[in-house]
Design a protein around this motif. Structure first.
Motif, PDB file in Angstrom:
ATOM      1  N   GLY A   1       0.787  -1.226   0.000  1.00 49.41           N
ATOM      2  CA  GLY A   1       0.000   0.000   0.000  1.00 49.41           C
ATOM      3  C   GLY A   1       0.819   1.276   0.000  1.00 49.41           C
ATOM      4  N   GLN A   2       2.142   1.173  -0.100  1.00 50.73           N
ATOM      5  CA  GLN A   2       2.994   2.350  -0.080  1.00 50.73           C
ATOM      6  C   GLN A   2       3.235   2.876  -1.498  1.00 50.73           C
ATOM      7  OE1 GLN A   2       3.864   3.883   2.658  1.00 50.73           O
ATOM      8  NE2 GLN A   2       2.912   2.289   3.923  1.00 50.73           N
ATOM      9  N   PRO A   3       3.621   4.138  -1.628  1.00 51.65           N
ATOM     10  CA  PRO A   3       3.898   4.702  -2.961  1.00 51.65           C
ATOM     11  C   PRO A   3       5.054   3.978  -3.653  1.00 51.65           C
ATOM     12  CG  PRO A   3       3.753   6.427  -1.282  1.00 51.65           C
ATOM     13  CD  PRO A   3       3.796   5.115  -0.551  1.00 51.65           C
ATOM     14  N   THR A   4       5.138   4.146  -4.944  1.00 51.17           N
ATOM     15  CA  THR A   4       6.232   3.563  -5.721  1.00 51.17           C
ATOM     16  C   THR A   4       7.576   4.066  -5.190  1.00 51.17           C
ATOM     17  OG1 THR A   4       4.831   3.488  -7.678  1.00 51.17           O
ATOM     18  CG2 THR A   4       7.207   3.347  -8.029  1.00 51.17           C
ATOM     19  N   PRO A   5       8.545   3.170  -5.007  1.00 52.92           N
ATOM     20  CA  PRO A   5       9.854   3.606  -4.507  1.00 52.92           C
ATOM     21  C   PRO A   5      10.516   4.624  -5.417  1.00 52.92           C
ATOM     22  CG  PRO A   5       9.631   1.224  -4.327  1.00 52.92           C
ATOM     23  CD  PRO A   5       8.452   1.704  -5.108  1.00 52.92           C
ATOM     24  N   LEU A   6      11.460   5.341  -4.856  1.00 51.84           N
ATOM     25  CA  LEU A   6      12.178   6.375  -5.582  1.00 51.84           C
ATOM     26  C   LEU A   6      13.157   5.770  -6.589  1.00 51.84           C
ATOM     27  CD1 LEU A   6      12.956   8.721  -2.548  1.00 51.84           C
ATOM     28  CD2 LEU A   6      11.200   9.059  -4.301  1.00 51.84           C
ATOM     29  N   SER A   7      13.775   6.616  -7.361  1.00 50.52           N
ATOM     30  CA  SER A   7      14.727   6.191  -8.384  1.00 50.52           C
ATOM     31  C   SER A   7      15.945   5.524  -7.759  1.00 50.52           C
ATOM     32  CB  SER A   7      15.177   7.399  -9.199  1.00 50.52           C
ATOM     33  OG  SER A   7      15.948   8.271  -8.375  1.00 50.52           O
ATOM     34  N   SER A   8      16.746   4.889  -8.585  1.00 48.73           N
ATOM     35  CA  SER A   8      17.959   4.238  -8.099  1.00 48.73           C
ATOM     36  C   SER A   8      18.923   5.259  -7.496  1.00 48.73           C
ATOM     37  CB  SER A   8      18.635   3.463  -9.237  1.00 48.73           C
ATOM     38  OG  SER A   8      18.935   4.324 -10.326  1.00 48.73           O
ATOM     39  N   GLU A   9      18.971   6.465  -8.084  1.00 51.69           N
ATOM     40  CA  GLU A   9      19.849   7.498  -7.545  1.00 51.69           C
ATOM     41  C   GLU A   9      19.393   7.931  -6.145  1.00 51.69           C
ATOM     42  OE1 GLU A   9      18.450   7.583 -10.501  1.00 51.69           O
ATOM     43  OE2 GLU A   9      20.137   7.405 -11.897  1.00 51.69           O
TER      44      GLU A   9
ATOM     45  N   THR B   1      17.522   6.155  -4.157  1.00 51.93           N
ATOM     46  CA  THR B   1      17.719   4.997  -3.287  1.00 51.93           C
ATOM     47  C   THR B   1      19.143   4.952  -2.767  1.00 51.93           C
ATOM     48  OG1 THR B   1      15.960   3.610  -4.229  1.00 51.93           O
ATOM     49  CG2 THR B   1      17.861   2.468  -3.257  1.00 51.93           C
ATOM     50  N   ALA B   2      20.111   5.210  -3.639  1.00 52.64           N
ATOM     51  CA  ALA B   2      21.509   5.213  -3.212  1.00 52.64           C
ATOM     52  C   ALA B   2      21.754   6.287  -2.156  1.00 52.64           C
ATOM     53  CB  ALA B   2      22.418   5.436  -4.417  1.00 52.64           C
ATOM     54  N   SER B   3      21.110   7.442  -2.295  1.00 51.53           N
ATOM     55  CA  SER B   3      21.263   8.513  -1.310  1.00 51.53           C
ATOM     56  C   SER B   3      20.666   8.109   0.035  1.00 51.53           C
ATOM     57  CB  SER B   3      20.587   9.793  -1.816  1.00 51.53           C
ATOM     58  OG  SER B   3      21.233  10.287  -2.970  1.00 51.53           O
ATOM     59  N   ILE B   4      19.504   7.442  -0.024  1.00 51.28           N
ATOM     60  CA  ILE B   4      18.876   6.976   1.213  1.00 51.28           C
ATOM     61  C   ILE B   4      19.769   5.959   1.910  1.00 51.28           C
ATOM     62  CG2 ILE B   4      16.949   5.622   2.136  1.00 51.28           C
ATOM     63  CD1 ILE B   4      15.147   6.987   0.084  1.00 51.28           C
ATOM     64  N   ARG B   5      20.322   5.022   1.151  1.00 49.37           N
ATOM     65  CA  ARG B   5      21.193   4.018   1.742  1.00 49.37           C
ATOM     66  C   ARG B   5      22.408   4.667   2.400  1.00 49.37           C
ATOM     67  NH1 ARG B   5      22.318  -1.440  -1.517  1.00 49.37           N
ATOM     68  NH2 ARG B   5      23.618  -1.591   0.344  1.00 49.37           N
ATOM     69  N   GLU B   6      22.989   5.659   1.748  1.00 53.71           N
ATOM     70  CA  GLU B   6      24.152   6.344   2.320  1.00 53.71           C
ATOM     71  C   GLU B   6      23.781   7.040   3.618  1.00 53.71           C
ATOM     72  OE1 GLU B   6      27.539   9.676   1.061  1.00 53.71           O
ATOM     73  OE2 GLU B   6      25.932   9.135  -0.335  1.00 53.71           O
ATOM     74  N   THR B   7      22.602   7.699   3.621  1.00 55.27           N
ATOM     75  CA  THR B   7      22.140   8.378   4.832  1.00 55.27           C
ATOM     76  C   THR B   7      21.933   7.386   5.963  1.00 55.27           C
ATOM     77  OG1 THR B   7      21.059  10.116   3.537  1.00 55.27           O
ATOM     78  CG2 THR B   7      20.293   9.802   5.807  1.00 55.27           C
ATOM     79  N   VAL B   8      21.271   6.252   5.655  1.00 55.88           N
ATOM     80  CA  VAL B   8      21.000   5.246   6.679  1.00 55.88           C
ATOM     81  C   VAL B   8      22.306   4.672   7.219  1.00 55.88           C
ATOM     82  CG1 VAL B   8      20.017   2.945   7.080  1.00 55.88           C
ATOM     83  CG2 VAL B   8      18.725   4.661   5.797  1.00 55.88           C
TER      84      VAL B   8
ATOM     85  N   GLY C   1       4.107   7.219  12.701  1.00 60.50           N
ATOM     86  CA  GLY C   1       4.075   7.984  11.467  1.00 60.50           C
ATOM     87  C   GLY C   1       5.126   7.556  10.475  1.00 60.50           C
ATOM     88  N   GLY C   2       5.052   8.168   9.303  1.00 59.80           N
ATOM     89  CA  GLY C   2       6.014   7.875   8.257  1.00 59.80           C
ATOM     90  C   GLY C   2       5.579   6.720   7.378  1.00 59.80           C
ATOM     91  N   ALA C   3       6.283   6.573   6.269  1.00 56.08           N
ATOM     92  CA  ALA C   3       5.908   5.563   5.283  1.00 56.08           C
ATOM     93  C   ALA C   3       6.120   4.154   5.790  1.00 56.08           C
ATOM     94  CB  ALA C   3       6.713   5.780   4.000  1.00 56.08           C
TER      95      ALA C   3
ATOM     96  N   ALA D   1      15.477   8.667   7.095  1.00 59.52           N
ATOM     97  CA  ALA D   1      16.042   8.920   5.765  1.00 59.52           C
ATOM     98  C   ALA D   1      14.946   9.068   4.726  1.00 59.52           C
ATOM     99  CB  ALA D   1      16.991   7.782   5.386  1.00 59.52           C
ATOM    100  N   CYS D   2      13.889   8.263   4.840  1.00 58.26           N
ATOM    101  CA  CYS D   2      12.767   8.371   3.898  1.00 58.26           C
ATOM    102  C   CYS D   2      12.094   9.734   4.014  1.00 58.26           C
ATOM    103  CB  CYS D   2      11.759   7.256   4.147  1.00 58.26           C
ATOM    104  SG  CYS D   2      12.335   5.618   3.662  1.00 58.26           S
ATOM    105  N   ALA D   3      11.927  10.219   5.240  1.00 58.79           N
ATOM    106  CA  ALA D   3      11.331  11.540   5.440  1.00 58.79           C
ATOM    107  C   ALA D   3      12.221  12.626   4.846  1.00 58.79           C
ATOM    108  CB  ALA D   3      11.099  11.786   6.930  1.00 58.79           C
ATOM    109  N   GLN D   4      13.515  12.469   5.004  1.00 57.66           N
ATOM    110  CA  GLN D   4      14.459  13.462   4.485  1.00 57.66           C
ATOM    111  C   GLN D   4      14.473  13.501   2.967  1.00 57.66           C
ATOM    112  OE1 GLN D   4      18.440  13.070   6.099  1.00 57.66           O
ATOM    113  NE2 GLN D   4      19.364  14.082   4.323  1.00 57.66           N
ATOM    114  N   HIS D   5      14.341  12.319   2.322  1.00 61.42           N
ATOM    115  CA  HIS D   5      14.443  12.241   0.867  1.00 61.42           C
ATOM    116  C   HIS D   5      13.077  12.212   0.173  1.00 61.42           C
ATOM    117  CE1 HIS D   5      18.835  11.657   0.653  1.00 61.42           C
ATOM    118  NE2 HIS D   5      18.691  11.043   1.805  1.00 61.42           N
ATOM    119  N   GLY D   6      11.986  12.179   0.952  1.00 58.95           N
ATOM    120  CA  GLY D   6      10.657  12.283   0.369  1.00 58.95           C
ATOM    121  C   GLY D   6      10.152  11.023  -0.325  1.00 58.95           C
ATOM    122  N   GLY D   7      10.539   9.860   0.155  1.00 52.47           N
ATOM    123  CA  GLY D   7      10.033   8.627  -0.443  1.00 52.47           C
ATOM    124  C   GLY D   7      10.789   7.417   0.039  1.00 52.47           C
ATOM    125  N   LEU D   8      10.418   6.248  -0.506  1.00 52.87           N
ATOM    126  CA  LEU D   8      10.999   4.982  -0.095  1.00 52.87           C
ATOM    127  C   LEU D   8      12.126   4.549  -1.031  1.00 52.87           C
ATOM    128  CD1 LEU D   8       7.702   3.000   0.566  1.00 52.87           C
ATOM    129  CD2 LEU D   8       9.318   3.738   2.316  1.00 52.87           C
TER     130      LEU D   8
END
Length: 310
Positions: A56-64, A66-73, A173-175, A230-237
């Motif tokens: 039920g969650q929105p479509t994940p973000l782009s690969s770029e 995603t890489a930023s989220i992984r680095e943040t995490v 809260g959050g995705a 990280a998802c909140a910071q980058h605006g998606g999953l």
């Protein structure tokens, strides 16, 4: 939904229902049959949890992205591991409670005496004893000795899980708001299966195997919190595969950091280190118990969800 492959293989300083933290005082999980060996187990347990959390969650973000989220995490998790004050604190009564539960000579009164020293733990025990699963008469259970006798070993083990996990379970809260409840359910199932596997297959301490599963679950909660931020910071999953990889890889490492900060035994630290080893033959007995139980728990959760939807 693709299920994970089926399962094929506590303290020493020396269909089961889906259970959430809010329901934990009324529905302890049941024991899990573990009858096969760990040599060829599907080690990936995190994918099923992420798949459920992404429903039920929105479509994940782009690969770029995603890489930023992984680095943040990953940066956040390094700070967790390197800064002990950021890690969950050990419940004050955990050593005494685990030691008493692991003592075959300990009486119900002695166990109740330890629990009575923690008002929150005592309240949880009385709530559990007065739940529909245990209460057998109209009069409420108000005596801790009686409550200990009523809930039995599994109920007391669940109480320990609550004492370890609940202080860090909340993630409103959050995705990924559903992920902590999924981790709680998975951790309880893993602890039960690991204990049985350790006792019957590895001839290891069942309580140590349970604690190992709880520590990995604590690590998973820390990963979930870092993912949420990280998802909140980058605006998606991020894409599901990346999220699952983070959960699978970092949970035991953070669990080890917690275990080290709590002053737990080298056996437990090694059992968590073992989760990075591909070949179960090179693991310790406790490490194999956890490696076998975690994917089994994920598969059971996914099966239950499919059954509920049918």
């Amino acid at each position: 939904m693709a299920l994970l492959g089926a399962l094929t293989s506590w303290w020493q300083r020396g269909r089961t229902p889906v259970v959430t933290p809010r329901e934990a005082s009324t529905a302890p999980p049941r024991a899990v049959a573990v009858t096969i060996t760990a040599s060829a187990v599907d080690r990936n347990w995190a994918s099923a949890l992420i798949e459920l959390a992404y429903e039920g969650q929105p479509t994940p973000l782009s690969s770029e992205a995603t890489a930023s989220i992984r680095e943040t995490v990953e940066k956040t998790l390094v700070r967790f591991a390197e800064t002990p004050q950021r890690l969950p604190r050990r419940p004050q009564l955990l050593p005494q409670l685990l030691s008493t539960l692991n003592d075959d000579e300990a009486s119900g009164r002695e166990i109740a005496g330890v629990i009575a020293r923690d008002p929150a733990l005592a309240a949880h025990l009385l709530r559990l004893a007065n739940s529909a699963l245990y209460r057998t008469q109209p009069a409420p259970i108000e005596n801790l000795d009686r409550a200990v006798a009523l809930v039995g070993t599994e109920g007391l083990r669940q109480l320990v899980a609550m004492a370890v996990m609940q202080p860090v379970m909340r993630m409103d809260g959050g995705a990924l708001a559903a992920l902590p409840d999924l981790i709680w359910d998975h951790t309880q199932r893993t602890a039960l299966a690991a204990a049985q596997f350790a006792k019957t297959v590895e001839r290891e301490d069942a309580f140590a195997a349970q604690l190992l599963a709880l520590l990995q679950g604590l690590g998973a909660i820390l990963v979930a919190q870092a993912l949420r931020d990280a998802c909140a910071q980058h605006g998606g999953l991020p894409d599901a595969g990346s999220a699952a990889h983070l959960l699978q890889d970092a949970s035991p490492r953070l669990g080890r950091a917690v275990a080290r900060e709590w002053g737990l035994s080298e056996r437990l630290l090694q059992g968590l280190d073992d989760q990075a080893i591909d070949d179960t033959a090179h693991m310790t007995g406790l490490g194999r118990a956890l490696a076998a139980a975690a994917p089994h728990a994920s598969a059971a959760m996914a099966s239950a969800r499919i059954a509920d939807a049918a």
